[in-house]
Design an enzyme around this catalytic site. Structure first.
Site, PDB file in Angstrom:
ATOM      1  N   ASP A 107       0.839  -1.204   0.000  1.00  0.00           N
ATOM      2  CA  ASP A 107       0.000   0.000   0.000  1.00  0.00           C
ATOM      3  C   ASP A 107       0.875   1.256   0.000  1.00  0.00           C
ATOM      4  O   ASP A 107       0.375   2.370  -0.090  1.00  0.00           O
ATOM      5  CB  ASP A 107      -1.007  -0.002   1.158  1.00  0.00           C
ATOM      6  CG  ASP A 107      -0.343  -0.013   2.517  1.00  0.00           C
ATOM      7  OD1 ASP A 107       0.898  -0.115   2.594  1.00  0.00           O
ATOM      8  OD2 ASP A 107      -1.066   0.093   3.532  1.00  0.00           O
ATOM      9  N   SER A 108       2.205   1.061   0.043  1.00  0.00           N
ATOM     10  CA  SER A 108       3.118   2.188  -0.178  1.00  0.00           C
ATOM     11  C   SER A 108       2.814   2.848  -1.516  1.00  0.00           C
ATOM     12  O   SER A 108       3.238   3.982  -1.751  1.00  0.00           O
ATOM     13  CB  SER A 108       4.576   1.714  -0.142  1.00  0.00           C
ATOM     14  OG  SER A 108       4.781   0.658  -1.053  1.00  0.00           O
ATOM     15  N   ASP A 160      -1.107  -6.326  -0.258  1.00  0.00           N
ATOM     16  CA  ASP A 160      -1.448  -5.667   1.007  1.00  0.00           C
ATOM     17  C   ASP A 160      -2.949  -5.481   1.156  1.00  0.00           C
ATOM     18  O   ASP A 160      -3.638  -5.161   0.174  1.00  0.00           O
ATOM     19  CB  ASP A 160      -0.828  -4.257   1.018  1.00  0.00           C
ATOM     20  CG  ASP A 160       0.364  -4.139   1.953  1.00  0.00           C
ATOM     21  OD1 ASP A 160       0.542  -5.014   2.826  1.00  0.00           O
ATOM     22  OD2 ASP A 160       1.114  -3.157   1.808  1.00  0.00           O
ATOM     23  N   LYS A 219      -0.945  -9.465   3.027  1.00  0.00           N
ATOM     24  CA  LYS A 219      -0.153  -8.911   4.128  1.00  0.00           C
ATOM     25  C   LYS A 219      -1.035  -7.971   4.941  1.00  0.00           C
ATOM     26  O   LYS A 219      -1.773  -7.163   4.366  1.00  0.00           O
ATOM     27  CB  LYS A 219       1.084  -8.163   3.600  1.00  0.00           C
ATOM     28  CG  LYS A 219       1.921  -7.548   4.722  1.00  0.00           C
ATOM     29  CD  LYS A 219       3.295  -7.125   4.245  1.00  0.00           C
ATOM     30  CE  LYS A 219       3.357  -5.792   3.556  1.00  0.00           C
ATOM     31  NZ  LYS A 219       2.910  -4.641   4.346  1.00  0.00           N
ATOM     32  N   GLU A 228       9.645  -4.108  10.089  1.00  0.00           N
ATOM     33  CA  GLU A 228      10.112  -2.845   9.499  1.00  0.00           C
ATOM     34  C   GLU A 228      10.686  -1.920  10.562  1.00  0.00           C
ATOM     35  O   GLU A 228      10.058  -1.705  11.618  1.00  0.00           O
ATOM     36  CB  GLU A 228       8.915  -2.170   8.783  1.00  0.00           C
ATOM     37  CG  GLU A 228       9.285  -0.833   8.147  1.00  0.00           C
ATOM     38  CD  GLU A 228       8.257  -0.327   7.142  1.00  0.00           C
ATOM     39  OE1 GLU A 228       7.291  -1.061   6.818  1.00  0.00           O
ATOM     40  OE2 GLU A 228       8.443   0.809   6.677  1.00  0.00           O
TER      41      GLU A 228
HETATM   42  O1  KIV Z   1       3.707  -1.128   1.449  1.00  0.00           O
HETATM   43  C1  KIV Z   1       4.861  -1.557   1.290  1.00  0.00           C
HETATM   44  O2  KIV Z   1       5.480  -1.430   0.242  1.00  0.00           O
HETATM   45  C2  KIV Z   1       5.450  -2.238   2.422  1.00  0.00           C
HETATM   46  C3  KIV Z   1       6.941  -2.431   2.385  1.00  0.00           C
HETATM   47  C4  KIV Z   1       7.621  -1.174   2.758  1.00  0.00           C
HETATM   48  C5  KIV Z   1       7.362  -3.542   3.254  1.00  0.00           C
HETATM   49  O3  KIV Z   1       4.792  -2.574   3.365  1.00  0.00           O
END
Ligand code: KIV
Length: 274
Positions: free
Chosen positions: A56-57, A95, A123, A192
Site C-alpha cells: 500500500d506504499s 497488502d 499482508k 520494518e
Molecule cells: O507497502 C509496502 O510497500 C510495504 C513495504 C515497505 C514492506 O509494506
C-alpha cells in the site's frame, strides 16, 4: 548452487511458492521487492526476485498521497491485477489497506478479493490483536504475511515514521507479537524499522521466515520498495539504497540488489538502526 534456479536468461525457472521460501530458511536469503505494475513485475521475474509485494506504499510512491491511509481496496486490486499479469513465477503478496481488516469477517471478505485479483498471499499490519484474523484466514486457505515494527498504517499513532522497539517495553511487545503471530498460523513475518539487534532476536524467536526492511542484516530475507532501488524517492529512508546509481540500468539495479542480499552485503552498516 542457488536454491531457486534461474532459466537460461537469468529469470526464475519455476514458480516460487510459500513452501520454496520456507525451505530456503537458514540456507539462502530470499529477495522481495514492493512494486506496482506489469512491466516492473516482469522485470522482477527476469531478475530472479523470489517474492513481489504490491504494497500500500503505492499511495505514496505512485498516487502522490503523504501517507498510505487513503489507499482503497479498488486501488489495491487494480495494481495486484497488473502485477499478476506481468509475473507468473514470483510469489505475489497483496497488502490489505487501512481499515479493511478491522474485524476477522471484514478481513476474510477483503482478503478474498485480493486473492481473486491474482495474489498468492495477503499482508496485514499488526501484532497480537491479529491472532483471530490470521487463524480465520489461514483456516480458510489464505496465507498471511504479518507486518510488525513500523507499520505505516499506524503512522499517526506513532507520531511519524519512527524506528520502533528502541525502548525495552516496546521491544518486548514486538517479541511477544512474534510468538503470537507464529502460533496463530502466519506464514511469513515482515519486520520494518527496528534496531538490528532486535531484528536478529525476532528472527531467532520466529519459526516462520522473517523479511526485514530496516531490521538489520540477520533476517531471512530483505524487501525494498522499487522507487528506492531506482532512486525515485526525494528523501530516501536510511535503510534503503539507490542501486540504479551504481548499476546504470533497471535490470542491473535489480540484479545488484538481489546479489547483495544473497551475499549478505545489503543492508550494510550505514542502512541499519541501533
Ligand atoms: O507497502 C509496502 O510497500 C510495504 C513495504 C515497505 C514492506 O509494506
Amino acid at each position: 548452487m542457488p536454491y531457486v534456479q534461474a532459466d537460461n536468461t537469468g529469470g526464475l525457472e519455476k514458480k516460487v511458492t510459500l513452501q520454496t521460501l520456507h525451505k530456503m530458511r537458514g540456507q539462502e536469503k530470499f529477495v522481495m521487492v514492493s512494486l506496482y505494475d506489469a512491466p516492473m513485475a516482469a522485470m522482477a521475474q527476469k531478475c530472479s526476485v523470489e517474492a513481489v509485494l504490491i504494497g500500500d506504499s503505492l499511495g505514496m510512491t505512485v498516487l502522490g498521497y503523504d501517507s498510505v491511509i487513503p489507499v482503497t481496496m479498488e486501488q489495491m486490486i487494480y495494481h495486484v491485477e497488473a502485477v499478476a499479469r506481468g509475473n507468473n513465477k514470483s510469489l505475489i503478496i497483496g497488502d490489505l489497506p487501512f481499515m479493511t481488516y478491522a474485524t476477522p469477517q471484514q478481513a476474510l471478505e477483503n482478503a478474498a478479493r485480493i486473492m481473486r485479483s491474482g495474489a498468492h498471499m495477503v499482508k496485514i499490519e499488526g501484532g497480537a490483536w491479529l491472532a483471530e484474523t490470521i487463524q480465520m484466514l489461514t483456516d480458510r486457505g489464505i496465507p498471511v504475511c504479518a507486518h510488525i515494527g513500523l507499520t505505516p498504517q499506524s503512522v499517526h499513532k506513532f507520531g511519524g515514521f519512527r524506528v520502533q522497539g528502541r525502548q525495552t517495553d516496546r521491544a518486548q511487545t514486538l517479541l511477544e507479537d512474534t510468538k503470537i503471530l507464529n502460533e496463530a498460523g502466519a506464514d511469513l513475518l515482515l519486520v520494518e524499522c527496528v534496531p538490528s539487534a532486535l531484528g536478529t532476536e525476532i528472527t531467532k524467536a520466529s519459526e516462520i521466515p522473517v523479511i526485514g526492511i530496516g531490521a538489520g542484516d540477520q533476517t531471512d530475507a530483505q524487501v525494498l520498495v522499487i522507487n528506492d532501488i531506482l532512486g525515485l524517492t526525494p528523501q530516501p529512508p536510511k535503510f534503503s539504497k539507490n542501486f540504479l546509481q551504481e548499476a546504470g540500468d533497471i535490470p542491473s539495479a535489480l540484479k545488484l540488489y538481489r546479489d547483495h542480499v544473497k551475499a549478505g552485503t545489503f543492508p550494510a552498516q550505514e542502512h541499519q538502526f541501533t
